[in-house]
Structures are given as structure tokens and as C-alpha cells.
Write a protein that holds these residues in place. Structure first.
Motif, PDB file in Angstrom:
ATOM      1  N   THR A   1       0.846  -1.208   0.000  1.00  0.00           N
ATOM      2  CA  THR A   1       0.000   0.000   0.000  1.00  0.00           C
ATOM      3  C   THR A   1       0.875   1.251   0.000  1.00  0.00           C
ATOM      4  O   THR A   1       0.693   2.161  -0.824  1.00  0.00           O
ATOM      5  CB  THR A   1      -0.893   0.017   1.264  1.00  0.00           C
ATOM      6  OG1 THR A   1      -1.610  -1.212   1.340  1.00  0.00           O
ATOM      7  CG2 THR A   1      -1.870   1.169   1.244  1.00  0.00           C
ATOM      8  N   THR A   2       1.811   1.293   0.946  1.00  0.00           N
ATOM      9  CA  THR A   2       2.665   2.477   1.051  1.00  0.00           C
ATOM     10  C   THR A   2       3.517   2.651  -0.197  1.00  0.00           C
ATOM     11  O   THR A   2       3.706   3.773  -0.679  1.00  0.00           O
ATOM     12  CB  THR A   2       3.550   2.368   2.314  1.00  0.00           C
ATOM     13  OG1 THR A   2       2.692   2.427   3.454  1.00  0.00           O
ATOM     14  CG2 THR A   2       4.541   3.496   2.405  1.00  0.00           C
TER      15      THR A   2
ATOM     16  N   CYS B   1      -5.791  -3.685   6.249  1.00  0.00           N
ATOM     17  CA  CYS B   1      -5.079  -4.387   7.337  1.00  0.00           C
ATOM     18  C   CYS B   1      -5.848  -4.262   8.649  1.00  0.00           C
ATOM     19  O   CYS B   1      -6.017  -5.253   9.377  1.00  0.00           O
ATOM     20  CB  CYS B   1      -3.675  -3.816   7.504  1.00  0.00           C
ATOM     21  SG  CYS B   1      -2.612  -4.086   6.078  1.00  0.00           S
TER      22      CYS B   1
ATOM     23  N   GLU C   1      -9.724   6.177  13.809  1.00  0.00           N
ATOM     24  CA  GLU C   1      -9.646   6.484  12.369  1.00  0.00           C
ATOM     25  C   GLU C   1      -9.557   7.990  12.148  1.00  0.00           C
ATOM     26  O   GLU C   1      -9.770   8.775  13.091  1.00  0.00           O
ATOM     27  CB  GLU C   1     -10.906   5.962  11.635  1.00  0.00           C
ATOM     28  CG  GLU C   1     -10.689   4.759  10.709  1.00  0.00           C
ATOM     29  CD  GLU C   1      -9.753   5.041   9.535  1.00  0.00           C
ATOM     30  OE1 GLU C   1      -9.494   6.212   9.245  1.00  0.00           O
ATOM     31  OE2 GLU C   1      -9.274   4.088   8.895  1.00  0.00           O
TER      32      GLU C   1
ATOM     33  N   ARG D   1     -14.598   5.309   6.873  1.00  0.00           N
ATOM     34  CA  ARG D   1     -14.014   4.105   7.487  1.00  0.00           C
ATOM     35  C   ARG D   1     -14.449   3.999   8.950  1.00  0.00           C
ATOM     36  O   ARG D   1     -14.700   2.917   9.461  1.00  0.00           O
ATOM     37  CB  ARG D   1     -12.502   4.169   7.369  1.00  0.00           C
ATOM     38  CG  ARG D   1     -12.015   4.050   5.908  1.00  0.00           C
ATOM     39  CD  ARG D   1     -11.523   2.656   5.650  1.00  0.00           C
ATOM     40  NE  ARG D   1     -11.311   2.326   4.255  1.00  0.00           N
ATOM     41  CZ  ARG D   1     -10.132   2.259   3.651  1.00  0.00           C
ATOM     42  NH1 ARG D   1      -9.041   2.604   4.302  1.00  0.00           N
ATOM     43  NH2 ARG D   1     -10.045   1.857   2.407  1.00  0.00           N
TER      44      ARG D   1
HETATM   45  N1  LIG Z   1       2.249  -5.919   8.213  1.00  0.00           N
HETATM   46  C1  LIG Z   1       2.218  -6.315   6.963  1.00  0.00           C
HETATM   47  O1  LIG Z   1       2.716  -7.380   6.599  1.00  0.00           O
HETATM   48  C2  LIG Z   1       1.494  -5.459   5.964  1.00  0.00           C
HETATM   49  C3  LIG Z   1       0.797  -6.059   4.891  1.00  0.00           C
HETATM   50  C4  LIG Z   1       0.116  -5.233   4.002  1.00  0.00           C
HETATM   51  C5  LIG Z   1       0.170  -3.838   4.146  1.00  0.00           C
HETATM   52  N2  LIG Z   1       0.903  -3.304   5.175  1.00  0.00           N
HETATM   53  C6  LIG Z   1       0.992  -1.852   5.379  1.00  0.00           C
HETATM   54  O2  LIG Z   1      -0.084  -1.492   6.260  1.00  0.00           O
HETATM   55  C7  LIG Z   1      -0.438  -0.117   6.038  1.00  0.00           C
HETATM   56  C8  LIG Z   1      -1.948  -0.039   5.815  1.00  0.00           C
HETATM   57  O3  LIG Z   1      -2.291  -0.739   4.627  1.00  0.00           O
HETATM   58  P1  LIG Z   1      -3.825  -0.846   4.178  1.00  0.00           P
HETATM   59  O4  LIG Z   1      -3.850  -1.631   2.914  1.00  0.00           O
HETATM   60  O5  LIG Z   1      -4.664  -1.236   5.330  1.00  0.00           O
HETATM   61  O6  LIG Z   1      -4.087   0.710   3.847  1.00  0.00           O
HETATM   62  P2  LIG Z   1      -5.479   1.460   3.756  1.00  0.00           P
HETATM   63  O7  LIG Z   1      -5.203   2.714   3.003  1.00  0.00           O
HETATM   64  O8  LIG Z   1      -6.544   0.539   3.280  1.00  0.00           O
HETATM   65  O9  LIG Z   1      -5.816   1.812   5.301  1.00  0.00           O
HETATM   66  C9  LIG Z   1      -5.107   2.724   6.098  1.00  0.00           C
HETATM   67  C10 LIG Z   1      -6.157   3.380   7.038  1.00  0.00           C
HETATM   68  O10 LIG Z   1      -5.469   4.129   8.055  1.00  0.00           O
HETATM   69  C11 LIG Z   1      -6.215   5.309   8.284  1.00  0.00           C
HETATM   70  N3  LIG Z   1      -5.348   6.313   8.922  1.00  0.00           N
HETATM   71  C12 LIG Z   1      -4.382   7.104   8.374  1.00  0.00           C
HETATM   72  N4  LIG Z   1      -3.813   7.886   9.313  1.00  0.00           N
HETATM   73  C13 LIG Z   1      -4.433   7.586  10.488  1.00  0.00           C
HETATM   74  C14 LIG Z   1      -4.280   8.047  11.830  1.00  0.00           C
HETATM   75  N5  LIG Z   1      -3.394   9.008  12.154  1.00  0.00           N
HETATM   76  N6  LIG Z   1      -5.092   7.521  12.797  1.00  0.00           N
HETATM   77  C15 LIG Z   1      -6.006   6.568  12.493  1.00  0.00           C
HETATM   78  N7  LIG Z   1      -6.183   6.068  11.228  1.00  0.00           N
HETATM   79  C16 LIG Z   1      -5.404   6.586  10.247  1.00  0.00           C
HETATM   80  C17 LIG Z   1      -6.702   5.726   6.900  1.00  0.00           C
HETATM   81  O11 LIG Z   1      -7.819   6.607   6.983  1.00  0.00           O
HETATM   82  C18 LIG Z   1      -7.082   4.357   6.306  1.00  0.00           C
HETATM   83  O12 LIG Z   1      -8.446   4.015   6.571  1.00  0.00           O
HETATM   84  C19 LIG Z   1       0.407   0.333   4.853  1.00  0.00           C
HETATM   85  O13 LIG Z   1       1.551   0.995   5.331  1.00  0.00           O
HETATM   86  C20 LIG Z   1       0.808  -0.973   4.173  1.00  0.00           C
HETATM   87  O14 LIG Z   1       1.979  -0.847   3.397  1.00  0.00           O
HETATM   88  C21 LIG Z   1       1.530  -4.082   6.100  1.00  0.00           C
END
Ligand SMILES: NC(=O)c1ccc[n+]([C@@H]2O[C@H](COP(=O)([O-])OP(=O)(O)OC[C@H]3O[C@@H](n4cnc5c(N)ncnc54)[C@H](O)[C@@H]3O)[C@@H](O)[C@H]2O)c1
Length: 281
Positions: free
Chosen positions: A13-14, A79, A98, A103
Motif C-alpha cells: 500500500t505504502t 489491514c 480512524e 471508514r
Molecule cells: N504488516 C504487513 O505485513 C502489511 C501487509 C500489508 C500492508 N501493510 C501496510 O499497512 C499499512 C496499511 O495498509 P492498508 O492496505 O490497510 O491501507 P489502507 O489505506 O486501506 O488503510 C489505512 C487506514 O489508516 C487510516 N489512517 C491514516 N492515518 C491515520 C491516523 N493518524 N489515525 C487513524 N487512522 C489513520 C486511513 O484513513 C485508512 O483508513 C500500509 O503501510 C501498508 O503498506 C503491512
């Protein structure tokens, strides 16, 4: 090297966010497929993979149970939804924080408590950040936390939890278990950070990452995207591209076949009905 690069595939995602920013600035000079954004990756790897492996690693690293605990999940994206669902499945009371109103509403309608981190900090037993953002849990929150709270990150780098801020507040630090660092605050409250605030499912002492049953799909998408670039790379200009739906379906069909699962097929009449604007209104 740029001239020799046919293209790329981005898994996270990032990573996709960063590439989109490069694209917007005209800095991305070859085509990249947004593998992360496909249903076959995101709905499985991010949701089930992160949900299961983050919680499994927290439980194994600490030898603690989620049952009856307040688990605070920050970010209700792909996630976060997985972490929340699996924590609720292990009898935790889930609280979601959130910044996106839709969301947040989704989390509310799923039956989770939704509140700002200022409030969640006071009642959480376990905190899991999944935002891809920085400074989600900070020095504003640590002093209000309960003694023994666990802090883990399953989203981005080690900046979702402000560890510098926590170090500044701490009067003592020690490694209480492999992969668990205790920070003692002035009033005696002990906060435990797992895996140095890095991705708990990947950086913990016993971390294996996601189950293979979801990684095969993620790598399947990577493989068909590499094949597409090798065969038809000239069709894609520099920039971030959606993965063509036919490639996503191909991986889904392959996975279903591997699982021995059969599904129905649309009849020609159903297909015609679905595509028509003259029927069914
Ligand atoms: N741990 C792992 O193995 C793994 C696997 C996949 C993705 N990731 C990483 O996890 C992260 C999230 O991925 P995703 O696909 O869920 O993204 P996503 O964009 O679907 O969800 C992220 C959520 O976080 C919320 N958010 C942002 N800033 C916030 C804050 N300060 N307080 C509360 N909520 C906040 C956003 O509104 C959004 O709903 C990314 O950095 C991604 O790269 C990690």
C-alpha cells in the motif's frame, strides 16, 4: 539503469502511494503495476494475512491472550479490518481509531467502538497500528495508558508509534522478553513495545510473516504482471497502472483450481441480462 528497465510491480500500500506521488511529479520513468490494489492481493494478503500474522505474533511473543482485552486498532483500512475481525474472533473488545469518516462509520456498523486515540489510550490493553502513517500513538497518549499495555505496529515503518517520544518520557527501559521492550514511566506505568515498533508480523523474534495461503496469491499476481510486462510492456507508458482485471481473474481461477473448488458460470442469457439496460427496471 532507467533505459533498461521494462517495468515494475509494487506489492505494498505504502509503496503504491509513494509511486503515485512520483507519477504526479513526473518522476516515475517506467510503468509500474499497482499489485497491492488488486482484489486478489488486498482482500487476502492485507486483510487475512496481516490480521492473522500480526495477532499470532503478538500472542506468541508475549504468551498472552486477547480474550477479554481491549484491543485498539488504529486505521480501519484493509489491514485494520483484518486485525479487528481476528481480534474480535478471539473474544477481544475491539476499539477502532480512524481519521476517515467513512471508514470510522464502517467500523461502527461492524459493531466496534470508535473513538479518538486520546480516549482509546486510556482504556486499551493492546494497541495495533495499521495506518501507513506516522505519529499515531505519541507522547500525548503514553502517560494516560494502563500499566502493562502492549504496543505493536502492523502497518508501516517504526514511526507509527513515536518511540523517541516514549524514550524521552521513560525513566527506565529493559528487554522483558525476546522482542518486548518495557518502558517505565515516572509514575511506575510500564508500557511494552513489541518488535521495536517495526512490523510485528515480520520483525518479531519468531515472525514468519503471512501464511503461505495468502502469499501464493500475492506472488501469483506479481508473476502474471511480470509476464505481462515481458510480453506487452510496450503497451504501458511510464506511470502507475492498474493490473488488468483478466490477470487478477486468472490468479483467482488458478487458486480455486488448486483448492479443488468449483463455481458456477454465467449463462449467455444471464450475461446478456446483466449487460442490458432494457431489462429489469
Ligand atoms: N504488516 C504487513 O505485513 C502489511 C501487509 C500489508 C500492508 N501493510 C501496510 O499497512 C499499512 C496499511 O495498509 P492498508 O492496505 O490497510 O491501507 P489502507 O489505506 O486501506 O488503510 C489505512 C487506514 O489508516 C487510516 N489512517 C491514516 N492515518 C491515520 C491516523 N493518524 N489515525 C487513524 N487512522 C489513520 C486511513 O484513513 C485508512 O483508513 C500500509 O503501510 C501498508 O503498506 C503491512
Amino acid at each position: 539503469l532507467i533505459d533498461s528497465i521494462v517495468g515494475g510491480c509494487e506489492e505494498t500500500t505504502t509503496g503504491v502511494h509513494r509511486l503515485r506521488s512520483m507519477d504526479a511529479d513526473g518522476a516515475l520513468r517506467y510503468p509500474v503495476f499497482a499489485v497491492n490494489d488488486t482484489p486478489m492481493k488486498r482482500l487476502f494478503d492485507n486483510v487475512h494475512g496481516t490480521g492473522e500474522s500480526a495477532l499470532a505474533n503478538i500472542a506468541m511473543t508475549t504468551n498472552l491472550s486477547f480474550a477479554g482485552k481491549n484491543v485498539v486498532v488504529s486505521g480501519f483500512g484493509h489491514c485494520g479490518k483484518g486485525v479487528a475481525k481476528k481480534a474480535a474472533g478471539q473474544n477481544a473488545d475491539v476499539i477502532v481509531t480512524e481519521v476517515d469518516p467513512r471508514r470510522a462509520l464502517e467500523a461502527h456498523m461492524e459493531g466496534y467502538d470508535v473513538m479518538p486515540m486520546d480516549e482509546a489510550a486510556k482504556v486499551g490493553d493492546v494497541f495495533v497500528t495499521t495506518t501507513g502513517n506516522r505519529d499515531v500513538i505519541t507522547a500525548d497518549h503514553f502517560p494516560h495508558m494502563e500499566d502493562g499495555a502492549l504496543l505493536a505496529n502492523a502497518g508501516h515503518f517504526d514511526i507509527e508509534i513515536d518511540l523517541d517520544g516514549l524514550s524521552d518520557l521513560a525513566v527506565a527501559q529493559r528487554e522483558v522478553r525476546d522482542g518486548v521492550r518495557e518502558y517505565e514511566l515516572e509514575d511506575g506505568t510500564r508500557l511494552n513495545v513489541l518488535a521495536e515498533g517495526r512490523l510485528v508480523n515480520l520483525a518479531g523474534p519468531i515472525a514468519l510473516g503471512h501464511p503461505v495461503e495468502v502469499m501464493d496469491q500475492s506472488f501469483g499476481i506479481q508473476a502474471v504482471c511480470v509476464r505481462e510486462l515481458a510480453e506487452n510492456g510496450d503497451d504501458y507508458g511510464p506511470g502507475v497502472h492498474e493490473v488488468p482485471d483478466r490477470l487478477d481473474r486468472e490468479v483467482a481461477e488458478t487458486k480455486l483450481a488448486a483448492e479443488g473448488i468449483e463455481i458456477d458460470e454465467l449463462t449467455p442469457e444471464q450475461r446478456e441480462y446483466m449487460d442490458s439496460w432494457e431489462h429489469g427496471t
